[in-house]
Design an enzyme around this catalytic site. Structure first.
Site, PDB file in Angstrom:
ATOM      1  N   ASP A 492      31.958  35.107  39.990  1.00 20.21           N
ATOM      2  CA  ASP A 492      33.334  35.566  40.182  1.00 20.21           C
ATOM      3  C   ASP A 492      33.714  35.745  41.639  1.00 20.21           C
ATOM      4  OD1 ASP A 492      34.222  35.919  37.579  1.00 20.21           O
ATOM      5  OD2 ASP A 492      33.240  37.869  37.387  1.00 20.21           O
TER       6      ASP A 492
HETATM    7  O1  IFM Z   1      29.725  35.871  35.567  1.00 19.96           O
HETATM    8  C1  IFM Z   1      30.229  37.116  35.995  1.00 19.96           C
HETATM    9  C2  IFM Z   1      30.635  37.897  34.784  1.00 19.96           C
HETATM   10  O2  IFM Z   1      31.630  37.232  34.064  1.00 19.96           O
HETATM   11  C3  IFM Z   1      31.114  39.299  35.139  1.00 19.96           C
HETATM   12  N1  IFM Z   1      30.139  39.964  35.953  1.00 19.96           N
HETATM   13  C4  IFM Z   1      29.720  39.259  37.143  1.00 19.96           C
HETATM   14  C5  IFM Z   1      29.198  37.862  36.800  1.00 19.96           C
HETATM   15  C6  IFM Z   1      28.830  37.107  38.086  1.00 19.96           C
HETATM   16  O3  IFM Z   1      29.887  37.093  39.002  1.00 19.96           O
END
Ligand code: IFM
Length: 820
Positions: A492
């Site tokens: 993200d």
């Molecule tokens: O992949 C994401 C997830 O959707 C939410 N928590 C952080 C992860 C890595 O950025």
């Protein structure tokens, strides 16, 4: 263990020292009704949606010694007043003779001994009900009569969780409690924000007569709230005020005078905290006043977990592995499937979050054997927020099914995540392989639209949804020919502007294509299989031409073609996911797979787990985005982001390296944190999301326990890839990749109505390779156990050994399945 121990026979972890480094939590109930209970009895309970229908005021940011959400006091009558203490240690912090918090499956049981009084409280949500039951047993351990009072307390919150935190005057002005005294002496307290009066009431009640009650926190703590939760001044009075609060910080405290309790005598009280429509509350609150109903509900809860866990039971030479795979990891998978990333001590649960498309699609894959129906119901909801163009909304609110695009973006940035829609392809494929429920593929589900009402939205079969997901990625590529990143992919926090491209999305697409090729061939659709195979071959070529950096694969390309995750970069030179996923997708041929995984081992591995990238970015850089807001070694900026670790384990099993896969498994196993628990800090019975990496001064510190994709993927890595019990369309494939020193292992696997009692023997001490399989004494061709319709148990013997050349080449062909 300094803070407790595993008690596998009871499927519990027992915390024996309440002063854990941070609160250690457990979950009760489901997202429909339930929440968190911490190890000192505090609770955070919600119905349907933690942001929009929260019941209890639990403020995680307050120090651990503070009252949070729910608690309980016991008073011992003494000649000069009352000795008052909390049997949950917090908030009175008295000296205890015994403290045990049994972290169970869907229940928390706290057994403590203070001042000669044993208190034994079991906290759970009866299956399918909208109440939390606290089953309280109080025993006099001394030699003399004692006069005891028991005062359970709840502090309510405004239903809109975020509003409660804004501290606007209109929140306390709306909070109200009404009291009803029943003929049998029991009391029912109803709490609501004024606008909910006709719609939903929270209630708190017990099954025994109540002397008096309190509903106003200010009166309970006393002295204009210079009284404290550690010493509520009203408890020095013989009776509580019986005030029905009409504003303010509302609580529910019930004073039960148990009278004299003889030596050895136990008295039992059951409280209920629930929510229902106003007209139904009185009736609902009666159900668990009956002890028989409480006992039956608790037995039903146990039966659910018996059934859920019975689908897969293993016995290997490694006790910590057995304990995680048999109990705690599948349990965590069920929790993540239920709550997504919505409610924990670390996840938002307040404002615009909801159920994540990407997250829940992955969670589903962890529960398919034990809870296929729940998984299917969740997949239906996820698929219904996929857009007609094949991409997906990032998250949705479970109460309203309103979906949104996730984090806010800068003007000009893309409104979609490049990866979300691809995860559902893997989830659906895994579901049909597990269950054989191919009819699901034909089920019609609407595509999402913000503008159109449900009845007018376009519909498509589940299979059509999957096809459009693949098509979206095929048609959204950049200058290098790789899929566009969009706002971000799985990571993200790397938010590149313009038409940046992602190697991880390319690989996710590759994996999803492999699943579709397999499915199409099984369904006999050769044309589609051929087309998907061509797409796979094309993307494989692009990835290898563009992204191979010499010793590993680059992770992203900026719009102008600058690589990220390349030796050209001084920070963020190598990223784990670009290595694991290029193997998992079949894009990396053997030489590159081995080289890429070697680079992970030499540059990213630590004794606490594999880092997400290295070196960390040392300073904020708006061109890279969120990743640079963390210091090096934290979270996505070179932290040990555990979610990515099982993908490396899986990749290692694909190249046949069982020792390394198991080493990676062990180094993040929370159950093996005995010696490092002081720096690890989090619960030893569930995976956290992240551990600080070795570039950070607090290397080894874990955070964000429970709600992480680590759970589903570590479970899949352990069961499907290390133990090699892999559902496929034709049956159950057995293809272990284990530490060579193991003599073998045993497993009981219930699959599509058949029970397989499997014994794997490893006489030659190899890591991988199956040389023979017999079922009920009869040899079979290959290593796929057929599905039986006789409903009987079948004993299966699998012998591992050195494969002859021909078998070996078949094996490596499977790795690049798409080429076939
Ligand atoms: O992949 C994401 C997830 O959707 C939410 N928590 C952080 C992860 C890595 O950025």
């Amino acid at each position: 263990m300094k803070y407790g121990f595993f008690e596998d026979a009871k499927r519990e972890y027992v915390i024996t020292n309440p002063k854990t480094p941070v609160k250690w939590t457990n979950y009760v109930g489901t997202l429909a009704f339930g929440g968190i209970v911490d190890h000192t009895g505090g609770s955070l309970i919600c119905k349907g949606d933690p942001a929009l229908n929260r019941i209890v005021k639990y403020m995680p940011q307050l120090p651990s010694s503070e009252f949070k959400g729910e608690g309980m006091y016991i008073r011992i009558k003494q000649p000069d007043g009352y000795k008052i203490f909390s049997p949950f240690f917090v908030p009175t912090l008295d000296h205890y003779d015994k403290y045990e918090c049994h972290v169970g499956l869907g229940y928390q049981r706290i057994v403590s001994e203070f001042y000669g009084i044993r208190t034994d409280v079991t906290i759970f949500v009866p299956p399918g009900e909208n109440v939390v039951v606290r089953d309280i047993k109080v025993t006099n351990l001394g030699d003399e009569l004692v006069e005891l009072d028991v005062v359970p307390v709840v502090e309510f919150t405004h239903f809109d969780a975020l509003k409660q935190y804004t501290n606007a005057d209109w929140v306390p002005q709306t909070m109200t409690v009404d009291a009803e005294k029943n003929a049998d002496g029991t009391v029912l307290l109803r709490q609501y924000a004024f606008m909910k009066k006709q719609y939903e009431n929270n209630f708190f009640t017990s099954n025994v007569p109540v002397d008096s009650f309190e509903t106003d926190r200010k009166v309970f703590l006393g002295d204009n709230e210079y009284g404290t939760w550690a010493n509520p001044l009203e408890l020095q009075e013989d009776h509580l005020s019986n005030i029905e609060a009409r504003r303010g910080d509302t609580i529910a405290a019930l004073l039960h005078k148990l009278g004299e309790v003889a030596p050895g005598e136990t008295k039992r009280i059951v409280t209920q905290l629930g929510q229902d429509e106003p007209a139904k509350v009185t009736e609902t609150s009666k159900k668990f006043r009956s002890l028989e109903a409480v006992d039956a509900a608790f037995a039903e809860l146990g039966a659910f977990w018996d059934e859920y866990l019975s689908k897969n039971w293993i016995e290997t030479p490694d006790a910590a592995f057995n304990s995680m795979v048999n109990i705690h990891n599948p349990r965590q998978c069920h929790t993540t499937m239920n709550w997504s990333r919505y409610l924990s001590l670390y996840q938002l649960g307040l404002g615009a979050r909801g159920i994540g498309f990407r997250d829940s699609s992955q969670d589903v894959m962890g529960v398919l054997a034990g809870a296929p129906d729940e998984a299917k119901a969740l997949m239906r909801r996820l698929i219904s927020v996929q857009l007609p163009n094949g991409s997906a909304m990032h998250q949705f609110f479970p109460l309203t099914m309103e979906a949104n695009e996730g984090d806010s973006r800068e003007e000009g940035d893309k409104q979609w995540y490049g990866d979300d829609h691809l995860w559902i392809v893997q989830a659906v494929s895994a579901y049909v392989k597990e269950t054989g429920d191919y009819a699901f593929l034909d089920e019609e589900i609407t595509f999402y639209s913000k503008e159109l009402p449900l009845a007018e939205r376009e519909k498509g079969t589940v299979l059509e949804h999957l096809r459009r997901a693949l098509e979206f990625t095929r048609t959204h590529t950049g200058k290098q020919g790789l899929p566009l990143l969009g706002f971000a992919d799985w990571n993200d926090t790397v938010n590149l502007h313009g038409d940046a491209e992602s190697v991880m999305i390319a690989s996710l697409y590759g994996r999803a294509l492999l699943e579709m090729i397999d499915l199409m061939e099984f369904l006999g659709d050769k044309t589609s299989a051929r087309a998907y195979r061509a797409n796979h071959a094309h993307m494989k070529k692009v990835v290898n031409e563009v992204a191979w950096d010499g010793e590993w694969y680059a992770r992203y390309f900026e719009e102008d073609g600058t690589p990220i995750g390349s030796k050209e970069n001084s920070e963020g030179q190598i990223y784990t996911n670009a290595q694991s996923w290029t193997v998992f997708s079949g894009f990396a041929d053997e030489d590159r797979a081995l080289q890429a995984l070697e680079s992970v081992n030499s540059k990213l591995n630590t004794p606490c787990g594999i880092k997400l990238s290295w070196p960390g970015y040392d300073g904020f850089d708006p061109a890279k985005g969120g990743v640079t807001t963390y210091p090096p070694g934290a979270k996505e900026n070179g932290g040990i982001f555990l979610h990515s670790n099982p993908w490396v384990m899986i990749a290692e099993t694909m190249v046949g390296n069982g020792d390394r896969a198991f080493q990676y498994y062990n180094q993040i196993n929370p159950a093996a944190q005995n010696d490092t628990i002081e720096r690890f800090e989090c619960e030893p019975y569930c995976y956290p999301q992240n551990i600080l990496g070795d570039e950070h001064p607090q290397f080894g510190l874990a955070r964000n326990s429970w709600l992480s994709g680590t759970s589903s993927w570590t479970y899949q890595a352990a069961v499907k890839h290390i133990l090699g019990l892999m559902p496929c369309h034709q049956g159950l494939e057995v293809n272990p990749c284990i530490p060579a020193e193991w003599d073998g292992f045993k497993a009981t696997r219930k699959f599509r109505g058949t029970t397989y009692n499997i014994e794997v023997k490893n006489p030659d001490h190899v890591s991988k390779g199956v040389v023979s399989v017999t079922i009920d004494g009869e040899a079979i061709e290959g290593n796929v156990l057929p599905v039986f319709t006789d409903g009987k148990a079948h004993s299966t013997e699998v012998v591992m050994g050195v494969m002859v050349e021909e078998e070996q080449s078949q094996e490596s062909q499977k790795m690049v399945l798409a080429e076939g």
